[in-house]
Design a protein around this motif. Sequence first.
Motif, PDB file in Angstrom:
ATOM      1  N   GLU A  90      -7.998   5.683  -0.377  1.00 33.98           N
ATOM      2  CA  GLU A  90      -9.064   4.775  -1.026  1.00 33.98           C
ATOM      3  C   GLU A  90      -8.625   3.411  -0.841  1.00 33.98           C
ATOM      4  O   GLU A  90      -9.870   2.696  -1.017  1.00 33.98           O
ATOM      5  N   ARG A  91      -7.870   2.866  -0.371  1.00 35.17           N
ATOM      6  CA  ARG A  91      -7.538   1.393  -0.513  1.00 35.17           C
ATOM      7  C   ARG A  91      -7.339   0.966   0.961  1.00 35.17           C
ATOM      8  O   ARG A  91      -7.527  -0.487   1.438  1.00 35.17           O
ATOM      9  N   GLU A  98      -0.004   7.399  -1.306  1.00 36.19           N
ATOM     10  CA  GLU A  98      -0.975   8.109  -2.159  1.00 36.19           C
ATOM     11  C   GLU A  98      -2.497   7.401  -2.486  1.00 36.19           C
ATOM     12  O   GLU A  98      -3.223   7.948  -2.898  1.00 36.19           O
ATOM     13  N   ASP A  99      -2.152   6.483  -2.171  1.00 34.51           N
ATOM     14  CA  ASP A  99      -3.605   5.197  -2.414  1.00 34.51           C
ATOM     15  C   ASP A  99      -4.167   5.044  -1.128  1.00 34.51           C
ATOM     16  O   ASP A  99      -5.166   4.393  -0.965  1.00 34.51           O
ATOM     17  N   LEU A 116       1.030  -1.335  -0.044  1.00 36.06           N
ATOM     18  CA  LEU A 116       0.185   0.133  -0.092  1.00 36.06           C
ATOM     19  C   LEU A 116       0.871   1.074  -0.151  1.00 36.06           C
ATOM     20  O   LEU A 116       1.810   1.338   0.799  1.00 36.06           O
TER      21      LEU A 116
END
Length: 125
Positions: A67-68, A63-64, A60
Amino acid sequence: MRGRLATDVPAGAGGQDRGMTASIARDELQTAMAAGGVTVVDALPAVPYGQRHLPGALNLIAEDAGERAGDVLPDKAAAIVTYSSNAMCGRGEALAARLAELGYVDVRVYRDGIEDWVGAGLPVE
């Protein structure tokens, strides 16, 4: 077994080395991994993660995370350790900070990262 990692600085109380997220040393991380008491997260992009990562590490990037993170790390109370390349790389620290912003309460950083791990002759996937 999931639980809090023993460090000198409690989660959320600020860090040791840089005044940010608490850190974890290689030997303590090895012990926690062997006991199954920690979720390890590689904060490097997909290509370097695919080349090598700590055993069982999830992937992970900061930057993500917005969302994740909920899908990758559904338990916000779990003991989590992020890492990246080495102490000069800020990706592990950035991910740990982002996870803390998202409400994760027991996040540490293995600042010496995968280079230290490999340098000590430890296995990678």
